[in-house]
Design a protein around this motif. Structure first.
Motif, short mmCIF file in Angstrom:
data_model
loop_
_atom_site.label_atom_id
_atom_site.label_comp_id
_atom_site.label_asym_id
_atom_site.label_seq_id
_atom_site.Cartn_x
_atom_site.Cartn_y
_atom_site.Cartn_z
N ASN A 1 0.83 -1.21 0.00
CA ASN A 1 0.00 0.00 0.00
C ASN A 1 0.86 1.25 0.00
OD1 ASN A 1 -2.50 -1.23 -0.07
ND2 ASN A 1 -2.69 -1.34 2.17
N GLN B 1 2.28 9.06 -6.57
CA GLN B 1 2.95 10.37 -6.54
C GLN B 1 3.89 10.53 -7.73
OE1 GLN B 1 2.43 12.90 -4.31
NE2 GLN B 1 0.75 11.59 -3.65
N ARG C 1 1.81 10.94 -11.00
CA ARG C 1 1.18 12.25 -11.18
C ARG C 1 2.19 13.33 -11.50
NH1 ARG C 1 -3.21 13.30 -6.47
NH2 ARG C 1 -4.11 11.21 -6.49
N ARG C 2 3.32 13.31 -10.78
CA ARG C 2 4.36 14.32 -11.03
C ARG C 2 4.98 14.14 -12.42
NH1 ARG C 2 1.97 14.40 -6.74
NH2 ARG C 2 2.05 16.33 -5.58
N LEU D 1 3.46 12.88 -15.14
CA LEU D 1 2.52 13.40 -16.13
C LEU D 1 2.51 14.92 -16.12
CD1 LEU D 1 -0.89 11.56 -16.48
CD2 LEU D 1 1.05 11.62 -18.03
N ALA D 2 2.52 15.51 -14.91
CA ALA D 2 2.52 16.98 -14.80
C ALA D 2 3.76 17.54 -15.48
CB ALA D 2 2.47 17.40 -13.34
#
Lengths: 208, 208, 208
Positions: free
Chosen positions: C147, C155, C158-159, C161-162
């Protein structure tokens, strides 16, 4: 006079067969959509929507029947799960049709026809298998073939996306984005058909 | 003195109610985010993160309680499943907020407000339904309304994407890609709320 | 002479351990892919495909065994579910490798190595945990760590892709779209590993 199961008990199988028969009708509209001139697509989408509504009704009839039946042919949860997974197949084929119209997509790459051909075959196999839930016999051929077709769909899908991205279809970036949505929805439909087969397999495993 | 269920047995319902109440708080922050100036979005995201952590704690409290309880009000697996699906709703709303900040998105299309409005309504209905798990009564209105809202969310989502792709919002390709991620995350949240409702429905079917 | 479980009963654990060991081999090929010159990637993809086929065989061996066994160490459905979720991890790592080759992607952003590092760790933890299914002991450390790793993967994803969207990697739009597919597939693999852990947790909850 011999012993006969009550009609109530039987009709779960009839309802599943009916639900799956809409998948055959839906996949036919999908095939039709690829062949008609662009300005006739909206009419196909309208018919598809009607089939989707009828399929929805069939799903709810199964759920209502589960809730009101004292005895069910197999686990309530499994009936529930199978009904809603069949519904997913329909929803995704309907969504693909809807997106082609909504995004005002022009010509479609030939790989899309290949995807739809696999979905047609999956629909027929699924509709064909539903009545065999009654005996739980001769089902393994169905799920093995669905798995094979899903692998094939996967190959078509990946090569189609690669072709789009590598410029084989000569589309601009926004058109590629739109086409990607459509081919992804069709791939999701193929995945949903595989989930139906997995569900049937796991029911057969439990009941055997 | 009348018979009373032990507090232990009762508190599963309290924990589910608490877990769902965070969804209401989370959807409120989402709504706030759409109204504040762009430079205040980071502060909203921080509050959202805190709510998400609190919700995570509530989920783990349920899991720990399942693992240590001798008797549970319904199947252990179903408690497990419901808790983690509620958690998914929170995670996805939190992810949407995070993406808006991370991708440094400017103005949002009005369809995003429509998506958030549906999520707010879904959060309230879900929080409202949790205490009724105790009696397993009057729950069908909840899941029917959630299904209706999910269909609405689906319509908003598809039209929003079509608008983006067809140039209604006048954004460049990269901005369209970023906005697509946000609206997809919000759509996934709506799907997760529907999964919660399906879970509740299937628990009610089993326990009835 | 002491009592001994029959080999038949034992070998479910062996089969799960074998299935998970392919995940370790697969994640190693993924790591290799990132280090080799671009023209050697196809050879890595070929080896990956072979591992994926072997893993498929292991999955089917479990399913066949479930269908033919009179007694199973835990619920047939759970064995089924665990086997197919392990298979998903493999399929997604294989798909990521395939996409990198198919899309003729050049250099990969460093965040991809971070994703692959998490997947390697997840593979090892999973392979390590499988033999402990026998005693159902000392498993909580495994799922807690998975988990935690999944949150970390989230994290990174997402970072990453950003960064892509905000131009950190300096790629054109089509390359961003291709890279997005790859990082999403790797993120889906991390999610699948978490699903395996959830499955193990729910089996442990039921059997305890």
């Amino acid at each position: 006079m011999g012993f006969r199961l009550t009609p109530q008990e039987n009709s779960f199988y009839d309802l599943f067969a009916k639900s799956a028969s809409y998948l055959v009708s839906g996949s036919r509209e999908l095939t039709t959509l690829l062949g008609v001139p662009h300005d006739e697509r909206e009419a196909v989408a309208t018919r598809m929507r009607e089939i989707e509504h009828a399929a929805d009704e069939a799903t709810h009839a199964i759920i209502r029947k589960v809730n009101s039946s004292f005895i069910t042919p197999f686990d309530r949860e499994d009936i529930h799960g199978l009904a809603s997974t069949l519904d997913d197949c329909m929803d995704m084929m309907d969504a693909a049709v809807d997106l082609i119209v909504l995004y005002r997509i022009g010509d479609l790459p030939s790989g899309v026809s290949d995807q739809v051909e696999v979905l047609s075959r999956m629909s027929e196999l699924t509709a064909d298998a539903m009545p065999r839930l009654r005996s739980m016999k001769d089902l393994s051929g169905y799920w093995i073939e669905i798995n094979r077709l899903e692998n094939q769909a996967d190959q078509i899908y990946r090569r189609l996306l690669a072709g789009l991205f590598n410029g084989d279809f000569g589309a601009d970036t926004l058109t590629i984005m739109k086409l990607k949505e459509v081919v992804e929805e069709l791939e999701a439909a193929a995945d949903a058909f595989e989930k139906v087969a997995h569900k049937v397999e796991s029911i057969a495993v439990k009941e055997s």
